[in-house]
Design a protein around this motif. Structure first.
Motif, short mmCIF file in Angstrom:
data_model
loop_
_atom_site.label_atom_id
_atom_site.label_comp_id
_atom_site.label_asym_id
_atom_site.label_seq_id
_atom_site.Cartn_x
_atom_site.Cartn_y
_atom_site.Cartn_z
N PRO A 50 3.93 -15.62 7.18
CA PRO A 50 2.97 -14.97 6.28
C PRO A 50 2.69 -13.52 6.67
O PRO A 50 2.54 -12.65 5.80
CB PRO A 50 1.72 -15.84 6.43
N ARG A 51 2.62 -13.25 7.98
CA ARG A 51 2.35 -11.88 8.40
C ARG A 51 3.49 -10.94 8.04
O ARG A 51 3.28 -9.80 7.60
CB ARG A 51 2.10 -11.83 9.91
N LEU A 52 4.73 -11.39 8.22
CA LEU A 52 5.89 -10.57 7.86
C LEU A 52 5.92 -10.29 6.37
O LEU A 52 6.21 -9.18 5.93
CB LEU A 52 7.18 -11.26 8.29
N ILE A 53 5.65 -11.31 5.58
CA ILE A 53 5.62 -11.13 4.12
C ILE A 53 4.54 -10.12 3.72
O ILE A 53 4.77 -9.25 2.87
CB ILE A 53 5.40 -12.49 3.42
N PHE A 54 3.38 -10.24 4.34
CA PHE A 54 2.29 -9.29 4.06
C PHE A 54 2.68 -7.88 4.49
O PHE A 54 2.39 -6.90 3.79
CB PHE A 54 1.02 -9.74 4.79
N SER A 55 3.36 -7.77 5.63
CA SER A 55 3.82 -6.47 6.12
C SER A 55 4.81 -5.85 5.14
O SER A 55 4.68 -4.67 4.78
CB SER A 55 4.46 -6.62 7.49
N LEU A 56 5.79 -6.64 4.70
CA LEU A 56 6.78 -6.11 3.76
C LEU A 56 6.12 -5.73 2.44
O LEU A 56 6.42 -4.67 1.87
CB LEU A 56 7.87 -7.16 3.52
N ALA A 57 5.21 -6.56 1.96
CA ALA A 57 4.51 -6.25 0.71
C ALA A 57 3.73 -4.94 0.84
O ALA A 57 3.69 -4.13 -0.10
CB ALA A 57 3.57 -7.39 0.34
N SER A 58 3.13 -4.71 1.99
CA SER A 58 2.37 -3.48 2.21
C SER A 58 3.27 -2.25 2.14
O SER A 58 2.93 -1.24 1.51
CB SER A 58 1.68 -3.52 3.59
N ILE A 59 4.45 -2.35 2.77
CA ILE A 59 5.39 -1.22 2.76
C ILE A 59 5.93 -0.99 1.36
O ILE A 59 6.02 0.16 0.89
CB ILE A 59 6.53 -1.49 3.76
N VAL A 60 6.26 -2.08 0.66
CA VAL A 60 6.78 -1.94 -0.71
C VAL A 60 5.74 -1.30 -1.62
O VAL A 60 6.04 -0.39 -2.40
CB VAL A 60 7.22 -3.31 -1.27
N LEU A 61 4.50 -1.75 -1.53
CA LEU A 61 3.44 -1.19 -2.37
C LEU A 61 3.24 0.29 -2.08
O LEU A 61 3.01 1.10 -3.00
CB LEU A 61 2.14 -1.96 -2.15
N LEU A 62 3.31 0.67 -0.82
CA LEU A 62 3.16 2.08 -0.48
C LEU A 62 4.29 2.90 -1.08
O LEU A 62 4.06 3.96 -1.68
CB LEU A 62 3.15 2.26 1.04
N LEU A 63 5.52 2.41 -0.96
CA LEU A 63 6.66 3.15 -1.48
C LEU A 63 6.64 3.20 -3.01
O LEU A 63 7.15 4.15 -3.61
CB LEU A 63 7.97 2.54 -0.98
N GLU A 64 6.06 2.18 -3.64
CA GLU A 64 5.89 2.24 -5.09
C GLU A 64 5.00 3.42 -5.47
O GLU A 64 5.12 3.99 -6.56
CB GLU A 64 5.29 0.93 -5.61
N MET A 65 4.07 3.76 -4.56
CA MET A 65 3.18 4.90 -4.82
C MET A 65 3.96 6.20 -4.99
O MET A 65 3.54 7.09 -5.74
CB MET A 65 2.19 5.05 -3.66
N LEU A 66 5.08 6.31 -4.30
CA LEU A 66 5.89 7.51 -4.40
C LEU A 66 6.41 7.69 -5.82
O LEU A 66 6.26 8.76 -6.42
CB LEU A 66 7.06 7.42 -3.41
N THR A 67 7.01 6.64 -6.36
CA THR A 67 7.49 6.71 -7.74
C THR A 67 6.35 6.85 -8.73
O THR A 67 6.42 7.64 -9.68
CB THR A 67 8.30 5.44 -8.07
N LEU A 68 5.28 6.11 -8.50
CA LEU A 68 4.13 6.16 -9.39
C LEU A 68 3.54 7.56 -9.45
O LEU A 68 3.18 8.07 -10.51
CB LEU A 68 3.07 5.16 -8.92
N SER A 69 3.46 8.20 -8.29
CA SER A 69 2.90 9.55 -8.23
C SER A 69 3.70 10.50 -9.09
O SER A 69 3.13 11.26 -9.89
CB SER A 69 2.89 10.04 -6.77
N TYR A 70 5.02 10.48 -8.94
CA TYR A 70 5.85 11.41 -9.69
C TYR A 70 5.77 11.15 -11.19
O TYR A 70 5.62 12.08 -11.99
CB TYR A 70 7.30 11.29 -9.22
N LEU A 71 5.84 9.88 -11.59
CA LEU A 71 5.82 9.56 -13.01
C LEU A 71 4.48 9.87 -13.66
O LEU A 71 4.41 10.43 -14.77
CB LEU A 71 6.17 8.08 -13.21
N MET A 72 3.39 9.53 -12.98
CA MET A 72 2.07 9.74 -13.57
C MET A 72 1.72 11.23 -13.65
O MET A 72 1.10 11.67 -14.62
CB MET A 72 1.00 8.99 -12.78
N ILE A 73 2.13 12.01 -12.66
CA ILE A 73 1.86 13.45 -12.72
C ILE A 73 2.65 14.08 -13.86
O ILE A 73 2.17 14.99 -14.54
CB ILE A 73 2.20 14.12 -11.38
#
Length: 499
Positions: free
Chosen positions: A19-42
């Motif tokens: 469970p901790r590894l899955i949570f860790s991976l989900a955290s990293i994925v969500l952060l990296l989604e912010m990169l794409t989201l930032s560019y598209l929304m701006i």
């Protein structure tokens, strides 16, 4: 430390998903989604930002974001190898959050630009993230985790236009930046809680001169490629930035060959596998970016203009064509990750990804009149992109030891960014020079292109995909992994078979 040895897992129960590894991976994925989201929304909020601050320089909000990410990558990659990838990654997240906060409260456009520049520090989190995964995740999970972390970048492209529209309608453009600042804080905290620091270190000095020369050189080339179309390719400003950037990069190469502990070890970058991985993945990234610019322009053109293409869909209507691309990027990356666990090597998957991108471009060039076929071609391009996104970091893991992972990945990231800027410039330079459509009643200020022009532009993308495939095919079947001393000096190689 062995490249396949996790730094924090030891018990048999921790050698697989927890469970901790899955949570860790989900955290990293969500952060990296912010990169794409930032560019598209701006991109969507640029008109309202430009109107609010009475400026015609709104495009700099996108350029400075990408520029800072590219320029800072080599130095941050080196710092990650020296002091810990998690520590540097969290620092980047903190700076990015401050930047988004500045944009949310900006009283003038200059403050907005400073904020966007600081927000650009989230970009290096891509390679810092998968380099950290390589160090701290159990060996059996690394391939899948790295592939999901990198290919997940396509998923957010599906709902982001709707989310951005809702935010802008509810809170104005400042709501975008409040959301980005909050997301950075939340996802950064999740990573801090769930993800351990890498124990991999290299003992070396910081090459300040190299960092300045390489960063400034990359910045000059990137500005020239980004703003050359609007400035004019023969304009003094474009030539100064381009030639100045190239001179500084050459100066960095000279300095790196003269000092004992350079920012990046040239012997690493000159090795055949590293060079081929860098160039092949750059071609694939350039293809993905160029498709995201060409396809909506073609599909959203009204059919009544009689240009031989276009359906006249709205921006929201185009989301239908974007959806298969975004979904298949994620699926393609997940397939790469699962195949890594079955001892399939990433080399043929990068090759297949490049071929799928080339095929999708060629098919769109040949037949762009059928809506269903365009959906299929979009899905094909998304699958190829997912394969490329997932295979590239896994190839780097095979070729580079943990001590040099972040710094080497940073160079690959820069090459991908530069190619993502250069290939669209090439395509649109050809379109603007030879294929502008002349309508009987005029185009009312809008620039439209002939059908033949779009065919040529898509064939340029197909050629880039084929070049990427040839480079991937040229990768050696037996990858010689670099062996380094504790000081980070290259000593030799160890064989890793790439089937």
């Amino acid at each position: 430390m062995s490249p396949d040895t996790p730094s924090v897992t030891s018990s048999p129960a921790e050698q697989s998903w927890t469970p901790r590894l899955i949570f860790s991976l989900a955290s990293i994925v969500l952060l990296l989604e912010m990169l794409t989201l930032s560019y598209l929304m701006i991109s969507m909020s640029l008109p309202s930002i430009s109107a609010h601050f009475h400026t015609a320089q709104g495009a700099w909000l996108l350029t400075v974001f990408l520029l800072v990410g590219a320029v800072s990558s080599p130095l941050l990659g080196k710092l990650g190898d020296l002091y810990g990838k998690r520590k540097v990654m969290l620092g980047c997240i903190a700076v990015s959050a401050v930047g988004s906060l500045l944009c949310a409260i900006a009283a003038n456009f200059a403050m907005m630009l400073v904020g966007r520049a600081l927000a650009g520090f989230i970009a290096p989190c891509v390679f810092l993230g998968y380099s950290l995964i390589r160090d701290v995740f159990p060996p059996k999970t690394i391939g899948l985790a790295v592939s999901i972390a990198t290919s997940g970048l396509g998923l957010i492209a599906v709902p982001s236009p709707f989310f951005a529209g809702w935010l802008i309608d509810k809170s104005g453009f400042r709501g975008i930046f409040w959301a980005l600042a909050a997301g950075s804080v939340i996802f950064g905290a999740m990573i801090a809680i769930s993800t351990d620091e890498s124990s991999v270190r290299v003992r070396s000095r910081i090459d300040v001169l190299g960092a300045v020369l390489l960063g400034a050189g990359i910045g000059g080339v990137f500005i020239a490629l980004s703003l050359g179309p609007s400035w004019g390719w023969s304009a003094t400003s474009t030539l100064v930035y381009l030639l100045g950037g190239l001179v500084l990069i050459i100066a960095w190469v000279v300095s790196a060959g003269m000092i004992r502990e350079p920012l990046l070890e040239l012997r690493v970058l000159r090795r055949r596998p590293i060079l081929l991985i860098t160039l092949s993945s750059a071609c694939c990234y350039g293809c993905a970016t160029t498709l995201a610019l060409l396809l909506p322009m073609m599909i959203m053109t009204p059919a009544v203009l009689g240009l031989g293409y276009g359906f006249g869909v709205s921006a929201k209507g185009y989301a239908l064509y974007q959806t298969p691309f975004g979904l298949m990027v994620v699926v393609g990356g997940a397939v790469v990750g699962m195949l890594m666990g079955r001892r399939v090597r990433p080399r043929p998957l990068l090759l297949l990804g490049a071929l799928l991108l080339a095929a999708a471009y060629a098919l769109v060039a040949v037949d762009h009149h059928d809506r269903v076929l365009l959906l299929v071609f979009s899905a094909m391009a998304g699958t190829g992109t997912g394969f490329a996104y997932g295979a590239t970091p896994n190839l780097l893991i095979e070729a580079v030891p943990p001590q040099l992972q972040a710094s080497t990945a940073s160079v690959v990231n820069v090459a991908q960014s530069v190619m993502s800027a250069a290939l669209p410039v090439i395509a649109f330079a050809v379109l603007n020079n030879s294929f502008i459509a002349q309508l009987p009643g005029g185009s009312h200020g809008a620039i439209l292109y002939t059908e033949r022009g779009f065919q040529v532009a898509f064939l340029i993308g197909a050629a880039a995909g084929l070049i990427g495939a040839v480079l991937a095919l040229a990768l050696p079947r037996r990858i010689q992994q670099i062996v380094v001393s504790d000081a980070g000096e290259v000593e030799g190689t160890a064989s890793v078979v790439a089937h």
